[in-house]
Design an enzyme around this catalytic site. Structure first.
Site: not given
Length: 528
Positions: A98, A200, A261, A323-324
């Protein structure tokens, strides 16, 4: 390594804090991931994505980086990282890390220097702006985590931009030195053997240099006022494309891949297409289009079709959980007769879509969202907007390896950083390994089927065949994929063909000539 290994790949996302604790402090770490790498490889996936493990004060669980070229002691050190990469490669897995490039921690040395004054070497490395005459922020830009995206610094007597927490100041990408330095941090990890990056908030890099005001978004008031703006000037700026080209040039040197993302609630799929078109942008992109509450044939069909209309040569990466967001079996539970049937349906559907796929740890167990009390939360937006928004901790609770009376489910010998509760404990790896009809074994079967079928993992798009709800049907090459997205049985006809054969994994599917009967959440693959 083949140049296009990422096309059609399946990536398994690991949330390091919650995968496996190897040293008894209640927090997952790199050595724990290395210890469990065999489980990931046994699924038949191609790559593992690690959520951030860089040095960080952990105000946003590692998405606030204070050192881009070192490992946070919570997770281990660089030697531990190298061992993990080597072990993953031994198992045939690529490693994706990430990269949080849009912003750093306010404890990063560069920001500490930048806020000292307006004339030092790092003074222009972050986004600073003067107050309006009345002392208010430079414009109306909002933070994703609530409130203004501007924070006043009394020493510099200016505001700085933070699209997320006030402790996550945004880099100034209009400064080429910033771009060069960030690319250098990526090269550091490529030289260390990583195979790609999950980027990200990839559309947040550049801001409008004129700081123009965002227009309002029509609609009712929202829990988070961020959704009441169209973020025309605070993100997704045209300058982003030039920087993506620089990143692509770098990663192509190493045959590495980037998956970005895209954060946008109005036109994310179109941005995904724009950002992956051609050979000088991202390799792949994903958005939150399939990470929300919508669960209908129309939604999945139109999302896929919109992407390929925008970018016939682009490449999407689809996911149902991460994870969000609330885990998909909890979001969509009303559409299935039981957890296992719905979990298998979702796996079969996701792994049939054109593009690449990402699955989130625990998804292969049919894991559901953990219900947490307010005093158990760690997530800043969850704490701020409770109870209307409960944050992201419910999907981040530890991986459950066994149910042998250990309240952590084999995750740790200590109290876990987030609790493991009974519904999650029941869906553990050990009990599903022993059951050939489990969700875990189905994931392995479906991943193997996808891998052996070029028409599922290759370049071919999906030709959707409209049928009444709740049936989703599309053809990829010589394979018709059909799914019952409802809790009741349905019958449907197949398109005209010379022959029909039910192949691969199926659930509650019966084929008679051209007619298919699908039980609740039934699905099947028809070779024509």
């Amino acid at each position: 390594m083949t140049k296009d290994w990422w096309r059609g790949s399946v990536t398994y996302q690991v949330y390091p804090r919650s995968f496996q604790d190897s040293n008894g402090d209640g927090i997952g770490d790199l050595n724990g991931i290395t210890q469990r790498i065999g489980h990931i490889a046994s699924l038949g996936v191609d790559a593992v994505w690690l959520s951030p493990v860089f040095t960080s004060p952990m105000a946003d669980m590692g998405y606030d980086v204070s050192d881009y070229t070192d490992i946070d002691p919570l997770f281990g050190d660089l030697k531990d990282f190298d061992r993990l990469v080597a072990k993953a490669h031994e198992h045939g897995l690529k490693v994706i890390i990430d990269q949080v490039l849009s912003h750093s921690s306010d404890q990063h040395p560069f920001f500490v220097e930048s806020r000292k004054g307006r004339d030092n070497d790092k003074s222009d490395w972050y986004v600073w702006a003067d107050a309006q005459p009345d002392g208010s922020p430079p414009n109306n830009w909002a933070s994703v985590f609530g409130g203004s995206a501007w924070e006043w610094d009394g020493h510099r007597k200016q505001y700085y931009l933070h699209n997320f927490l006030t402790s996550q100041p945004d880099f100034n990408f209009h400064n080429k030195e910033v771009q060069d330095w960030l690319l250098g941090t990526m090269r550091f990890w490529l030289e260390r053997g990583v195979d790609g990056f999950r980027l990200d908030t990839v559309n947040f890099y550049f801001h409008d240099a004129k700081l123009r005001k965002n227009p309002a978004r029509k609609g009712e008031p929202q829990v988070n006022p961020y959704e009441m703006q169209l973020h025309k000037f605070s993100k997704t700026r045209p300058e982003n494309l030039d920087f993506l080209a620089r990143m692509r040039k770098l990663t192509d040197e190493y045959s590495a891949s980037m998956v970005g993302e895209v954060g946008d609630s109005t036109r994310a799929v179109e941005i995904m297409g724009e950002y992956t078109s051609g050979e000088d942008r991202l390799h792949q992109a994903y958005s939150f289009e399939m990470l929300g509450p919508q669960f209908s044939p129309k939604h999945f069909r139109t999302t896929v079709e919109r992407f390929f209309r925008k970018a016939p040569d682009g490449w999407p990466c689809w996911a149902f959980s991460n994870h969000d967001v609330i885990r998909h079996l909890t979001r969509w539970e009303e559409h299935g007769p039981d957890q296992d049937s719905l979990a298998k349906l979702c796996a079969a559907m996701l792994l049939s879509f054109p593009g690449s796929v990402c699955i989130y740890q625990g998804e292969e167990l049919g894991q559901t969202e953990t219900e947490l009390e307010f005093d158990e939360l760690t997530d800043p937006p969850g704490i701020r907007f409770w109870p209307d928004y409960k944050g992201r901790d419910g999907c981040r609770t530890p991986m459950v390896w066994d149910g042998n009376g250990n309240t952590s489910g084999g995750f740790s010998e200590a109290k876990p950083w987030l609790p493991v509760k009974a519904p999650q404990l029941a869906r553990n790896v050990a009990v599903q390994e022993a059951d050939q009809d489990s969700v875990l074994h189905f994931y392995r079967k479906m991943l193997a089927f996808r891998a052996e079928r070029e028409d599922l993992h290759g370049r071919g798009i999906a030709n959707f065949i409209k049928r009444p709800d709740p049936v989703l049907m599309f053809q990829r090459g010589g394979l018709i994929c059909l799914f019952n997205l409802g809790p009741d049985p349905v019958e449907t006809n197949l398109p005209q063909a010379d022959s029909y054969e039910l192949v691969g994994p199926s659930q509650a599917a019966t084929l008679r000539k051209r007619k298919v009967t699908l039980g609740p959440n039934g699905f099947g693959f028809i070779q024509v």
